[in-house]
Motif scaffolding. Structure first.
Motif, PDB file in Angstrom:
ATOM      1  N   ARG A  13       0.837  -1.215   0.000  1.00  0.00           N
ATOM      2  CA  ARG A  13       0.000   0.000   0.000  1.00  0.00           C
ATOM      3  C   ARG A  13       0.871   1.264   0.000  1.00  0.00           C
ATOM      4  O   ARG A  13       0.549   2.249  -0.658  1.00  0.00           O
ATOM      5  N   LEU A  14       1.979   1.209   0.756  1.00  0.00           N
ATOM      6  CA  LEU A  14       2.878   2.362   0.810  1.00  0.00           C
ATOM      7  C   LEU A  14       3.497   2.632  -0.564  1.00  0.00           C
ATOM      8  O   LEU A  14       3.582   3.777  -1.009  1.00  0.00           O
ATOM      9  N   ALA A  15       3.915   1.558  -1.224  1.00  0.00           N
ATOM     10  CA  ALA A  15       4.518   1.712  -2.550  1.00  0.00           C
ATOM     11  C   ALA A  15       3.499   2.234  -3.556  1.00  0.00           C
ATOM     12  O   ALA A  15       3.799   3.090  -4.398  1.00  0.00           O
ATOM     13  N   THR A  16       2.267   1.711  -3.455  1.00  0.00           N
ATOM     14  CA  THR A  16       1.213   2.170  -4.363  1.00  0.00           C
ATOM     15  C   THR A  16       0.910   3.648  -4.145  1.00  0.00           C
ATOM     16  O   THR A  16       0.724   4.421  -5.096  1.00  0.00           O
ATOM     17  N   SER A  17       0.848   4.046  -2.882  1.00  0.00           N
ATOM     18  CA  SER A  17       0.573   5.460  -2.565  1.00  0.00           C
ATOM     19  C   SER A  17       1.689   6.363  -3.078  1.00  0.00           C
ATOM     20  O   SER A  17       1.431   7.421  -3.652  1.00  0.00           O
ATOM     21  N   ALA A  18       2.942   5.931  -2.882  1.00  0.00           N
ATOM     22  CA  ALA A  18       4.072   6.731  -3.350  1.00  0.00           C
ATOM     23  C   ALA A  18       4.057   6.862  -4.869  1.00  0.00           C
ATOM     24  O   ALA A  18       4.313   7.937  -5.432  1.00  0.00           O
ATOM     25  N   HIS A  19       3.718   5.749  -5.534  1.00  0.00           N
ATOM     26  CA  HIS A  19       3.641   5.776  -6.991  1.00  0.00           C
ATOM     27  C   HIS A  19       2.553   6.722  -7.466  1.00  0.00           C
ATOM     28  O   HIS A  19       2.717   7.471  -8.438  1.00  0.00           O
ATOM     29  N   HIS A  20       1.433   6.685  -6.763  1.00  0.00           N
ATOM     30  CA  HIS A  20       0.309   7.560  -7.127  1.00  0.00           C
ATOM     31  C   HIS A  20       0.702   9.037  -6.983  1.00  0.00           C
ATOM     32  O   HIS A  20       0.445   9.862  -7.875  1.00  0.00           O
ATOM     33  N   HIS A  21       1.341   9.392  -5.849  1.00  0.00           N
ATOM     34  CA  HIS A  21       1.736  10.784  -5.628  1.00  0.00           C
ATOM     35  C   HIS A  21       2.791  11.227  -6.636  1.00  0.00           C
ATOM     36  O   HIS A  21       2.761  12.376  -7.122  1.00  0.00           O
ATOM     37  N   GLU A  24       1.079  11.976  -9.892  1.00  0.00           N
ATOM     38  CA  GLU A  24       0.385  13.271  -9.847  1.00  0.00           C
ATOM     39  C   GLU A  24       1.369  14.425  -9.984  1.00  0.00           C
ATOM     40  O   GLU A  24       1.090  15.425 -10.667  1.00  0.00           O
ATOM     41  N   LEU A  25       2.525  14.288  -9.336  1.00  0.00           N
ATOM     42  CA  LEU A  25       3.531  15.349  -9.406  1.00  0.00           C
ATOM     43  C   LEU A  25       4.052  15.501 -10.827  1.00  0.00           C
ATOM     44  O   LEU A  25       4.190  16.625 -11.335  1.00  0.00           O
ATOM     45  N   VAL A  26       4.331  14.368 -11.468  1.00  0.00           N
ATOM     46  CA  VAL A  26       4.821  14.411 -12.848  1.00  0.00           C
ATOM     47  C   VAL A  26       3.779  15.019 -13.773  1.00  0.00           C
ATOM     48  O   VAL A  26       4.088  15.846 -14.645  1.00  0.00           O
ATOM     49  N   THR A  28       1.358  17.135 -12.942  1.00  0.00           N
ATOM     50  CA  THR A  28       1.244  18.575 -12.661  1.00  0.00           C
ATOM     51  C   THR A  28       2.392  19.353 -13.292  1.00  0.00           C
ATOM     52  O   THR A  28       2.185  20.421 -13.899  1.00  0.00           O
ATOM     53  N   CYS A  29       3.615  18.828 -13.169  1.00  0.00           N
ATOM     54  CA  CYS A  29       4.776  19.488 -13.763  1.00  0.00           C
ATOM     55  C   CYS A  29       4.643  19.581 -15.280  1.00  0.00           C
ATOM     56  O   CYS A  29       4.995  20.596 -15.891  1.00  0.00           O
ATOM     57  N   ALA A  30       4.113  18.495 -15.885  1.00  0.00           N
ATOM     58  CA  ALA A  30       3.937  18.496 -17.337  1.00  0.00           C
ATOM     59  C   ALA A  30       2.934  19.565 -17.765  1.00  0.00           C
ATOM     60  O   ALA A  30       3.116  20.251 -18.782  1.00  0.00           O
ATOM     61  N   VAL A  31       1.857  19.727 -16.989  1.00  0.00           N
ATOM     62  CA  VAL A  31       0.846  20.743 -17.316  1.00  0.00           C
ATOM     63  C   VAL A  31       1.450  22.140 -17.248  1.00  0.00           C
ATOM     64  O   VAL A  31       1.285  22.956 -18.161  1.00  0.00           O
ATOM     65  N   TYR A  32       2.175  22.431 -16.140  1.00  0.00           N
ATOM     66  CA  TYR A  32       2.771  23.755 -15.995  1.00  0.00           C
ATOM     67  C   TYR A  32       3.848  24.016 -17.045  1.00  0.00           C
ATOM     68  O   TYR A  32       3.998  25.141 -17.540  1.00  0.00           O
ATOM     69  N   LEU A  33       4.607  22.970 -17.387  1.00  0.00           N
ATOM     70  CA  LEU A  33       5.616  23.118 -18.422  1.00  0.00           C
ATOM     71  C   LEU A  33       4.972  23.435 -19.766  1.00  0.00           C
ATOM     72  O   LEU A  33       5.457  24.279 -20.526  1.00  0.00           O
ATOM     73  N   GLY A  34       3.863  22.765 -20.047  1.00  0.00           N
ATOM     74  CA  GLY A  34       3.149  23.047 -21.284  1.00  0.00           C
ATOM     75  C   GLY A  34       2.633  24.471 -21.324  1.00  0.00           C
ATOM     76  O   GLY A  34       2.715  25.155 -22.352  1.00  0.00           O
TER      77      GLY A  34
END
Length: 270
Positions: A13-21, A24-26, A28-34
């Motif tokens: 569950r911890l690994a899944t949560s970290a992957h999910h976050h 989301e970060l990647v 968000t960064c892609a949206v702002y970069l665009g």
């Protein structure tokens, strides 16, 4: 005590949560970069147009504030451009660009010969002023040309006039101090009102770039004659009555040297 098999779901569950976050970060960064890339592309496309508009507005302001006598002279003979055909035809020159062509293209040969400067050096001087003080290049022609004409008429170094303008107003023709000094050379209008009469007088005449340089040049010349030296004249110009001018003269002289060095223009001794 739970064995390792009981702890496996928690790690998963911890690994899944970290992957999910991380996802989301990647994202968000892609949206702002665009968005940043779109904004940058828009600026690249719009910048030449905006600069052109800024030049037109600045040029229009200079033309609107030009004294009637100066416009009439330009319309009558175009004697500042050195164009014989224009002088012979006596053709009228309506519009912003025609006025700038007549008044601001380059100083006449007589003013250049008096200083030993070439037209190429004057062009380099305009470029330096335009870059350093963020003035539209086309508009610098009016200011530099006027400084050379005034310098020739009053037997003053035009580079000195341009240095005073730099220190006093940073080439902002609408500058005004808290004590009422106005325009490019920060002339005390209330004290020197009569000197502006030749330009029509009235409110706002000190903000006229051509009139301001001419009147400021007259005041500076009188100060130099009164004090007997350029340094003393600068102290007089800034209103210093004692032995110290607060470093004003040193600032003007330093900028004078920078202007001359940037353009390769020889300095005159005063």
């Amino acid at each position: 005590m739970p064995d390792a098999s009981d702890m496996t779901p928690a790690w998963r569950r911890l690994a899944t949560s970290a992957h999910h976050h991380l996802s989301e970060l990647v994202r968000t960064c892609a949206v702002y970069l665009g968005i940043a890339m779109l904004v940058a592309a828009g600026i690249i496309v719009a910048l030449p147009s905006l600069r052109g508009q800024a030049v037109q507005v600045h040029s229009a302001l200079l033309t609107a504030m030009a004294p009637d006598a100066v416009l009439a002279q330009a319309d009558a003979n175009n004697d500042l451009t050195g164009d014989p055909s224009a002088r012979a035809s006596g053709a009228a020159m309506p519009g912003v660009r025609n006025f700038l062509s007549a008044i601001g293209t380059a100083p006449p040969a007589k003013a250049l010969s008096a200083t030993g400067a070439s037209r190429e050096q004057v062009e380099a001087l305009r470029g330096y002023i335009s870059r350093k003080y963020r003035v539209a290049y086309e508009a610098t022609g009016v200011l530099v040309n006027t400084a050379y004409l005034v310098g020739h008429d009053l037997e003053l170094d035009p580079i000195l006039l341009l240095a005073v303008i730099a220190i006093e107003s940073r080439y902002n023709p609408f500058a005004e101090s808290h004590v009422g000094a106005q325009g490019l050379m920060q002339v005390m209008t209330s004290v020197h009102q009569e000197k502006f009469e030749q330009f029509g007088g009235g409110d706002g005449v000190a903000l006229n770039p051509v009139a301001n340089i001419r009147v400021g040049g007259q005041i500076l010349r009188d100060c130099i004659k009164r004090r007997g030296s350029m340094q003393g004249g600068l102290a007089c110009y800034v209103g210093a009555t004692g032995p110290s001018d607060g470093g004003y003269g040193a600032k003007v002289q330093a900028e004078r040297r920078r202007l001359a060095l940037a353009a390769g223009v020889p300095l005159r001794r005063e």
